[in-house]
Design a protein around this motif. Structure first.
Motif, mmCIF file in Angstrom:
data_model
loop_
_atom_site.group_PDB
_atom_site.id
_atom_site.type_symbol
_atom_site.label_atom_id
_atom_site.label_comp_id
_atom_site.label_asym_id
_atom_site.label_seq_id
_atom_site.Cartn_x
_atom_site.Cartn_y
_atom_site.Cartn_z
ATOM 1 N N PHE A 1 -7.392 2.768 -3.661
ATOM 2 C CA PHE A 1 -7.483 1.765 -2.613
ATOM 3 C C PHE A 1 -8.835 1.066 -2.628
ATOM 4 O O PHE A 1 -8.932 -0.127 -2.307
ATOM 5 C CB PHE A 1 -7.160 2.364 -1.249
ATOM 6 C CG PHE A 1 -5.708 2.740 -1.136
ATOM 7 C CD1 PHE A 1 -4.716 1.817 -1.416
ATOM 8 C CD2 PHE A 1 -5.327 4.019 -0.778
ATOM 9 C CE1 PHE A 1 -3.376 2.160 -1.341
ATOM 10 C CE2 PHE A 1 -3.999 4.367 -0.694
ATOM 11 C CZ PHE A 1 -3.017 3.437 -0.975
ATOM 12 N N TYR B 1 -6.311 8.638 -3.791
ATOM 13 C CA TYR B 1 -6.162 7.591 -2.780
ATOM 14 C C TYR B 1 -7.419 6.730 -2.668
ATOM 15 O O TYR B 1 -7.345 5.502 -2.727
ATOM 16 C CB TYR B 1 -5.854 8.179 -1.398
ATOM 17 C CG TYR B 1 -4.423 8.621 -1.194
ATOM 18 C CD1 TYR B 1 -3.420 8.326 -2.097
ATOM 19 C CD2 TYR B 1 -4.078 9.335 -0.064
ATOM 20 C CE1 TYR B 1 -2.125 8.738 -1.899
ATOM 21 C CE2 TYR B 1 -2.781 9.758 0.147
ATOM 22 C CZ TYR B 1 -1.809 9.444 -0.769
ATOM 23 O OH TYR B 1 -0.527 9.846 -0.561
ATOM 24 N N MET C 1 0.834 -1.207 0.000
ATOM 25 C CA MET C 1 0.000 0.000 0.000
ATOM 26 C C MET C 1 0.868 1.256 0.000
ATOM 27 O O MET C 1 0.549 2.233 -0.685
ATOM 28 C CB MET C 1 -0.934 0.018 1.210
ATOM 29 C CG MET C 1 -1.986 -1.036 1.170
ATOM 30 S SD MET C 1 -3.158 -0.700 -0.129
ATOM 31 C CE MET C 1 -4.415 -1.857 0.253
#
Length: 141
Positions: free
Chosen positions: A81, A77, A65
């Motif tokens: 993710f 982000y 990550m």
């Protein structure tokens, strides 16, 4: 797993140079833990293998990550993710249906450790090849 993930923030490492190498090493350690659980009948060795697997896996995810986040802008982000988690869930579901479910292969638990250990060995090989290529290309410059 939490302690190893926290430790990543305190370790001074050039992640550009050795990030993929670390991913390869920890993937290989995960594979080794899974192979230990496949090849042993000792319950305590299996527990130790599980603890080692979980700690290395959490560290592996944290490093991965971080490697992804370094190259993203703040606005991306959540998208990245979220997409990563979605793809991981799809792959995990497919693997579970194929390996575990009676509609798939319905393999015994020991055989599942062998399958997943092989999977992590393959992933470790990819990361190791990529890290060797990165290190050699940086050193040759």
């Amino acid at each position: 797993g939490s302690a190893t993930s926290m430790a990543v923030g305190y370790v001074k490492v050039n992640w550009d140079l050795s990030g993929e190498l670390a991913l390869g090493i920890f993937s290989a350690m995960d594979a080794g833990s899974l192979f230990l659980m496949h090849f042993t009948d000792n319950i305590w060795a299996c527990y130790a293998g599980y603890l080692a697997f979980k700690a290395c896996y959490m560290l592996l995810i944290t490093i991965a990550m971080f490697q992804i986040a370094v190259n993203l802008s703040m606005e991306r982000y959540a998208l990245m993710f979220g997409f990563n988690n979605f793809v991981a869930l799809v792959i995990q579901t497919i693997l579970t249906v194929v390996v575990v479910d009676s509609k798939g292969l319905g393999l015994h638990i020991s055989t599942q450790f062998l399958i997943y250990g092989s999977y992590f060995t393959f992933i470790a090989g990819i990361f190791m090849i990529r890290s060797i290529y990165t290190i050699i290309s940086i050193k040759c410059r």
